[in-house]
Enzyme design. Structure first.
Site, PDB file in Angstrom:
ATOM      1  N   ASN A  19       9.462  -1.785   3.828  1.00  0.00           N
ATOM      2  CA  ASN A  19       9.646  -1.202   2.485  1.00  0.00           C
ATOM      3  C   ASN A  19      10.700  -0.104   2.521  1.00  0.00           C
ATOM      4  OD1 ASN A  19       7.754  -2.235   0.227  1.00  0.00           O
ATOM      5  ND2 ASN A  19       6.450  -2.218   2.059  1.00  0.00           N
ATOM      6  N   LEU A  98      -3.762   9.811   4.578  1.00  0.00           N
ATOM      7  CA  LEU A  98      -4.074  10.369   3.265  1.00  0.00           C
ATOM      8  C   LEU A  98      -3.244  11.636   3.053  1.00  0.00           C
ATOM      9  CD1 LEU A  98      -6.078   9.587   1.048  1.00  0.00           C
ATOM     10  CD2 LEU A  98      -7.723  11.165   2.076  1.00  0.00           C
ATOM     11  N   HIS A 115       1.021  -0.372  -2.447  1.00  0.00           N
ATOM     12  CA  HIS A 115      -0.175  -0.892  -1.779  1.00  0.00           C
ATOM     13  C   HIS A 115      -0.233  -2.404  -1.991  1.00  0.00           C
ATOM     14  CE1 HIS A 115      -4.087  -0.755   0.062  1.00  0.00           C
ATOM     15  NE2 HIS A 115      -4.526  -1.548  -0.906  1.00  0.00           N
TER      16      HIS A 115
HETATM   17  C1  GAR Z   1       2.919  -2.588   3.511  1.00  0.00           C
HETATM   18  O1  GAR Z   1       2.274  -3.820   3.308  1.00  0.00           O
HETATM   19  C2  GAR Z   1       2.392  -1.532   2.559  1.00  0.00           C
HETATM   20  O2  GAR Z   1       2.115  -2.022   1.284  1.00  0.00           O
HETATM   21  C3  GAR Z   1       1.127  -1.131   3.269  1.00  0.00           C
HETATM   22  O3  GAR Z   1       1.513  -1.034   4.629  1.00  0.00           O
HETATM   23  C4  GAR Z   1       2.531  -2.011   4.868  1.00  0.00           C
HETATM   24  C5  GAR Z   1       3.703  -1.318   5.519  1.00  0.00           C
HETATM   25  O4  GAR Z   1       4.701  -2.258   5.833  1.00  0.00           O
HETATM   26  N1  GAR Z   1       0.621   0.099   2.766  1.00  0.00           N
HETATM   27  C6  GAR Z   1      -0.693   0.344   2.605  1.00  0.00           C
HETATM   28  O5  GAR Z   1      -1.552  -0.435   2.936  1.00  0.00           O
HETATM   29  C7  GAR Z   1      -1.024   1.706   1.980  1.00  0.00           C
HETATM   30  N2  GAR Z   1      -2.403   1.805   1.727  1.00  0.00           N
HETATM   31  P1  GAR Z   1       6.194  -1.800   6.049  1.00  0.00           P
HETATM   32  O6  GAR Z   1       6.121  -0.702   7.135  1.00  0.00           O
HETATM   33  O7  GAR Z   1       6.877  -3.021   6.559  1.00  0.00           O
HETATM   34  O8  GAR Z   1       6.737  -1.285   4.778  1.00  0.00           O
END
Ligand code: GAR
Length: 208
Positions: A19, A98, A115
């Site tokens: 992301n 958090l 999320h």
């Molecule tokens: C993503 O799927 C994001 O939505 C999730 O962690 C992952 C990070 O992936 N976030 C949560 O679950 C927050 N509660 P990334 O490091 O490839 O962006």
């Protein structure tokens, strides 16, 4: 556009960083034309996102909670870096911690999170596994303002995806990621253009 009209954004991440990289590439391609990403903050040692941030040319700060005596002290140190960089808003991008009162009070309604579920369903860790285990036929992604509760604040944008009986946690993670990137960029564009107004639990989008 004068530089002063760009929103100075910090991105917080803990792991893979897809992301975070999607945000940076949207800035480069002009899709996020009102955002200036000035700092990446990572709370884990050797997280892949750190190397990716360096390659992408954004200053990356590794800051480890275990080196502080309290969450408040940890967040205050982060705050001093944010102030130094004149950060105006924060995007949590897979930041698996958090956010505490020090950061929330310093950035009221200026911290957003992505999320991988349709909140309020499946907050917390492993949202995709929770969706598979529950047997839902539709899931999705949520971008929301951050408050003191986990995956909880006012919803900015949600997009949904059908879950097939063949889906596994892994396939759902993979299929949701492009939707996460697309949704986050749309929401951040709205934030940077000043289009989002919070009214109670609702976020009203005013026309551009
Ligand atoms: C993503 O799927 C994001 O939505 C999730 O962690 C992952 C990070 O992936 N976030 C949560 O679950 C927050 N509660 P990334 O490091 O490839 O962006």
């Amino acid at each position: 556009m004068p530089e002063s009209s760009l929103l100075r954004l910090a991105i917080f991440a803990s792991g893979r960083g897809s992301n975070a990289m999607a945000i940076l590439s949207a800035v480069r391609s002009g899709k996020l034309s009102r955002i200036d990403p000035v700092l990446l903050v990572c709370d884990r040692e050797n997280a892949p996102v750190l190397e990716k941030a360096r390659e992408a040319g954004i200053p990356a700060l590794q800051i480890l909670p275990k080196e502080f005596s309290s969450k408040d002290e940890y967040e205050r140190r982060i705050l001093s870096h944010l102030r130094e960089k004149k950060v105006e808003a924060i995007a949590l991008a897979g930041y698996m911690r958090l956010v505490g009162p020090s950061l929330i009070e310093a950035y009221p309604d200026r911290i957003v999170n992505i999320h991988p579920s349709l909140l309020p369903a499946f907050p917390g860790l492993h949202a995709q596994k929770q969706a598979i285990d529950y047997g839902v036929r539709v899931t999705g992604v949520t971008v929301h303002f951050v408050d003191l509760q986990m995956d909880h604040g006012p919803v900015i944008l949600q997009k949904c995806l059908s879950v097939s009986p063949e889906d596994t946690e892994e396939s759902l993670v993979e299929r949701l990621l492009p939707l996460e990137h697309e949704t986050y960029i749309e929401a951040l564009d709205g934030l940077s253009r000043g289009l989002l107004k919070i009214s109670g639990r609702r976020v009203v989008w005013r026309p551009d």
